[in-house]
Design a protein around this motif. Structure first.
Motif, short mmCIF file in Angstrom:
data_model
loop_
_atom_site.label_atom_id
_atom_site.label_comp_id
_atom_site.label_asym_id
_atom_site.label_seq_id
_atom_site.Cartn_x
_atom_site.Cartn_y
_atom_site.Cartn_z
N THR A 28 1.08 -1.01 -0.10
CA THR A 28 0.42 0.04 0.15
C THR A 28 1.68 1.36 0.22
O THR A 28 1.28 1.78 0.90
CB THR A 28 -0.95 -0.36 1.35
N PHE A 29 0.78 2.45 -0.96
CA PHE A 29 2.34 3.15 -1.48
C PHE A 29 1.33 4.58 -0.81
O PHE A 29 2.52 5.41 -1.25
CB PHE A 29 1.84 2.47 -2.67
N SER A 30 1.20 5.33 -0.34
CA SER A 30 -0.07 5.95 0.19
C SER A 30 1.37 6.62 0.87
O SER A 30 1.40 8.18 0.51
CB SER A 30 -0.85 6.03 0.65
N THR A 31 2.11 5.99 1.16
CA THR A 31 3.07 6.74 2.66
C THR A 31 4.56 6.88 1.69
O THR A 31 5.27 6.87 2.74
CB THR A 31 3.13 5.89 3.76
N TYR A 32 5.01 5.49 0.42
CA TYR A 32 5.53 5.19 0.12
C TYR A 32 6.57 7.06 -0.27
O TYR A 32 5.61 7.87 -0.83
CB TYR A 32 5.84 4.58 -0.10
N ARG A 52 6.49 12.17 -3.37
CA ARG A 52 6.38 11.26 -2.30
C ARG A 52 5.04 10.45 -3.37
O ARG A 52 4.17 12.03 -3.50
CB ARG A 52 6.04 12.48 -1.59
N TRP A 53 4.24 9.60 -2.62
CA TRP A 53 3.49 9.04 -3.39
C TRP A 53 1.94 9.74 -2.50
O TRP A 53 1.03 10.31 -3.45
CB TRP A 53 2.84 7.70 -3.04
N GLY A 54 1.89 10.20 -1.56
CA GLY A 54 1.01 11.07 -1.17
C GLY A 54 1.63 12.61 -1.34
O GLY A 54 2.29 12.91 -0.22
N ARG A 72 2.77 10.46 -10.52
CA ARG A 72 2.68 8.60 -9.74
C ARG A 72 1.08 8.92 -10.48
O ARG A 72 0.77 9.75 -10.56
CB ARG A 72 3.29 8.97 -8.85
N SER A 73 0.78 7.67 -10.41
CA SER A 73 -0.35 7.60 -10.55
C SER A 73 -0.93 6.82 -9.85
O SER A 73 -0.86 5.29 -9.74
CB SER A 73 -0.45 7.05 -11.74
N ASN A 74 -2.07 7.37 -9.08
CA ASN A 74 -3.10 6.49 -7.93
C ASN A 74 -3.34 5.17 -8.15
O ASN A 74 -3.49 4.41 -7.68
CB ASN A 74 -3.37 7.52 -7.30
N ASP A 77 -0.68 2.69 -10.03
CA ASP A 77 0.40 2.20 -9.20
C ASP A 77 1.45 1.47 -9.73
O ASP A 77 2.29 1.18 -9.90
CB ASP A 77 0.25 1.09 -8.16
#
Length: 127
Positions: A28-32, A52-54, A72-74, A77
């Motif tokens: 889960t990449f929201s904090t990556y 930063r992903w988020g 990046r594309s949420n 991913d």
């Protein structure tokens, strides 16, 4: 297990453009924080860009500022590196990297701060 898979590397002429993609899975990449590095033969691994992903804050290495763009594309991913005005010095294997949190060294491009790495994709720029 987080996996990163790069694609898009190829032979391109000087002055041309190329887009690299990094497909991330297994987490889960929201904090990556995600990054691109490159390594040419006989040289150390060089920081290219990070995001930063988020929030989407971006960071760039001096050698590519103004020429490369990381995004990046949420939904997918995927992290993309858009490269333009390529020159032979950009020839290298390009690696995607990921760290679970933007800790010390990640935004400044310290390779040891990144936990996960892809296998790399070759970019060759001909003169």
């Amino acid at each position: 297990q987080v996996q990163l898979r790069e694609s898009g590397g190829e032979l391109v002429q000087a002055g041309g453009s190329l887009r690299l993609s990094c497909a991330a899975s297994g987490g889960t990449f929201s904090t990556y924080i995600m990054a691109w590095f490159r390594q040419a033969p006989g040289k150390e691994r060089e920081f290219i860009a990070a995001i930063r992903w988020g929030g989407g804050s971006t960071y760039y290495g001096d050698s590519v500022k103004g020429r490369f763009t990381i995004s990046r594309s949420n939904a997918e991913d995927t992290v993309t590196l858009q490269m333009s005005s390529l020159n032979p010095d950009d020839t290298a294997v390009y690696y995607c990297a990921a760290a679970p949190l933007p800790t010390y060294g990640t935004t400044s491009g310290r390779p040891g701060s990144y936990r996960y790495w892809g296998q790399g994709t070759q970019v060759t720029v001909s003169s």
